[in-house]
Design a protein around this motif. Structure first.
Motif, PDB file in Angstrom:
ATOM      1  N   GLY A  90       0.823  -1.216   0.000  1.00  0.00           N
ATOM      2  CA  GLY A  90       0.000   0.000   0.000  1.00  0.00           C
ATOM      3  C   GLY A  90       0.855   1.263   0.000  1.00  0.00           C
ATOM      4  O   GLY A  90       0.537   2.241  -0.690  1.00  0.00           O
ATOM      5  N   ILE A  91       1.939   1.223   0.754  1.00  0.00           N
ATOM      6  CA  ILE A  91       2.849   2.370   0.781  1.00  0.00           C
ATOM      7  C   ILE A  91       3.474   2.572  -0.591  1.00  0.00           C
ATOM      8  O   ILE A  91       3.532   3.703  -1.102  1.00  0.00           O
ATOM      9  CB  ILE A  91       3.938   2.174   1.859  1.00  0.00           C
ATOM     10  CG1 ILE A  91       3.315   2.298   3.253  1.00  0.00           C
ATOM     11  CG2 ILE A  91       5.082   3.169   1.678  1.00  0.00           C
ATOM     12  CD1 ILE A  91       4.240   1.873   4.382  1.00  0.00           C
ATOM     13  N   GLY A  94       0.837   3.950  -2.911  1.00  0.00           N
ATOM     14  CA  GLY A  94       0.587   5.358  -2.576  1.00  0.00           C
ATOM     15  C   GLY A  94       1.711   6.261  -3.061  1.00  0.00           C
ATOM     16  O   GLY A  94       1.465   7.363  -3.574  1.00  0.00           O
ATOM     17  N   VAL A  97       1.439   6.701  -6.884  1.00  0.00           N
ATOM     18  CA  VAL A  97       0.370   7.641  -7.231  1.00  0.00           C
ATOM     19  C   VAL A  97       0.823   9.072  -6.949  1.00  0.00           C
ATOM     20  O   VAL A  97       0.659   9.963  -7.792  1.00  0.00           O
ATOM     21  CB  VAL A  97      -0.937   7.301  -6.472  1.00  0.00           C
ATOM     22  CG1 VAL A  97      -1.972   8.409  -6.616  1.00  0.00           C
ATOM     23  CG2 VAL A  97      -1.491   5.968  -6.949  1.00  0.00           C
ATOM     24  N   PHE A  98       1.408   9.291  -5.766  1.00  0.00           N
ATOM     25  CA  PHE A  98       1.874  10.633  -5.405  1.00  0.00           C
ATOM     26  C   PHE A  98       2.961  11.121  -6.357  1.00  0.00           C
ATOM     27  O   PHE A  98       2.921  12.255  -6.837  1.00  0.00           O
ATOM     28  CB  PHE A  98       2.375  10.649  -3.962  1.00  0.00           C
ATOM     29  CG  PHE A  98       2.970  11.964  -3.557  1.00  0.00           C
ATOM     30  CD1 PHE A  98       2.161  13.080  -3.368  1.00  0.00           C
ATOM     31  CD2 PHE A  98       4.336  12.092  -3.383  1.00  0.00           C
ATOM     32  CE1 PHE A  98       2.712  14.308  -3.017  1.00  0.00           C
ATOM     33  CE2 PHE A  98       4.901  13.309  -3.017  1.00  0.00           C
ATOM     34  CZ  PHE A  98       4.078  14.422  -2.835  1.00  0.00           C
TER      35      PHE A  98
END
Length: 173
Positions: A90-91, A94, A97-98
């Protein structure tokens, strides 16, 4: 693939070395001229500042590879093995995406600044602000190259290709 990754990392590192060398030469020449001739280069501070910006964005991916960015692992350490992997996945997602969003924003911002010029060097600000999308694109590339070992074991790659503990000394938390 491993050879391409090694070449990519080496080129990224050498680009940083060249920028640091150029910054050192510019600042050193400016200091020397200031004390020897009582005159300094009007563009030296600006050039050094822009080189520092490029080094910061260009080096962030190499730091990411080695786990050098700030990390708090208390939650991860409290989870079972599968939970840790899911959290790290998940990190990584994320971050991707960022980083992708920041490439997009950086391109937009650089394009808006293309008609303004820097005060001393008189070059378009586009070249200064291009550091942001380029740096975040490098972060994406580095993250994709280290994502699997990070997600599976929480390991980071060292510059020599070996794996390193997430924190110095192997202490997590």
């Amino acid at each position: 693939m491993k050879r391409l990754e090694t070449i990519f990392v080496a080129l990224n590192g050498w680009a940083l070395i060249l920028m640091l060398s150029a910054m050192t030469l510019v600042v050193g020449a400016n200091i020397t001229l200031r004390y020897v001739t009582a005159h300094s280069l009007p563009w030296a501070d600006e050039a050094a500042r822009y080189l520092m910006i490029w080094m910061t964005f260009g080096g962030a991916g190499l730091v990411l590879r080695t786990g050098g960015h700030v990390a708090i692992t208390n939650l991860q350490d409290a989870l079972p093995s599968m939970g840790q992997k899911l959290l790290r996945a998940g990190i990584a997602l994320g971050l991707l995406v960022f980083f992708g969003f920041m490439v997009y924003v950086g391109i937009q911002y650089a394009q808006r600044m293309q008609y303004q010029v820097t005060p001393a060097l008189r070059m378009p600000f586009l070249y200064v602000y291009a550091a942001m999308p380029v740096g975040f694109a490098l972060l994406i590339a580095h993250l994709l190259l280290i994502a699997r070992p990070f997600i599976m074991a929480g390991d980071y790659k060292r510059m020599d290709g070996a794996t390193a503990d997430p924190l110095p000394g192997g202490a997590n938390g």
